[in-house]
Enzyme design. Sequence first.
Site, mmCIF file in Angstrom:
data_model
loop_
_atom_site.group_PDB
_atom_site.id
_atom_site.type_symbol
_atom_site.label_atom_id
_atom_site.label_comp_id
_atom_site.label_asym_id
_atom_site.label_seq_id
_atom_site.Cartn_x
_atom_site.Cartn_y
_atom_site.Cartn_z
ATOM 1 N N ASP A 169 0.858 -1.168 0.000
ATOM 2 C CA ASP A 169 0.000 0.000 0.000
ATOM 3 C C ASP A 169 0.910 1.238 0.000
ATOM 4 O OD1 ASP A 169 -2.354 1.622 0.420
ATOM 5 O OD2 ASP A 169 -1.841 1.695 2.551
ATOM 6 N N LEU A 170 0.359 2.378 -0.383
ATOM 7 C CA LEU A 170 1.160 3.611 -0.437
ATOM 8 C C LEU A 170 0.909 4.492 0.785
ATOM 9 C CD1 LEU A 170 3.081 5.580 -1.854
ATOM 10 C CD2 LEU A 170 1.149 6.343 -3.270
#
Length: 215
Positions: free
Chosen positions: A9-10
């Site tokens: 995920d960012l």
Amino acid sequence: MYASVILFDLDGTLTDPKLGITRCIQFAISELGHSPPDADKLDWCIGPPIKDSFSQLLNTSEETVLAQAISLYRHRFATIGLFENSLYPQIVETLEAIRLAGYQTFVATSKPHIYATRIIDHFRLSSFFNYVYGSELDGTRSVKSDLINYILLAENLEPTNVVMVGDRSHDMIGAKHNGVTAIGVTYGYGTEEELITYGADLIARTPDEIARLLI
């Protein structure tokens, strides 16, 4: 645990985007004529699809209103907000260790990929990833389950070989929906209780713990 591919995920996992996201939400709400919440009351908006957040913030499912809110948000985010962001400590060293150990790595974010790619480039992380996957501007693949499924198909990956690393419930839900191992990180915006409740197989409290769990 056997795995050869890691999905990251960012927001809340690689970078802390709070300043940019909350300021852009406040801007959009103000432009629509409402009084925006304080930034500290918007932490829950970091991670989920922005349309869902605006639907709750504005208490509406009216598509025209939501489209206007998203347009205002993106107007500021595309030029200012995406750079109001910072890398979490140890991220570079963690990614270096994971790549050195031979893993394939991909970004898997609900954020539109055109923004995600610019952020990864901005922080000079491009060399650590095989590819950056995100949603489309029309909302396609903004649901993490859909995005992970798309990545598995696009890269011809076996779910049992894949690990999803993220900080919120939808990362865990998306992983479990696709038969993927889930590592929840608690240094982002989700609590350990949230992550375990929604299916985290393992918990990392710092970025370097991700590498220790994998290698």
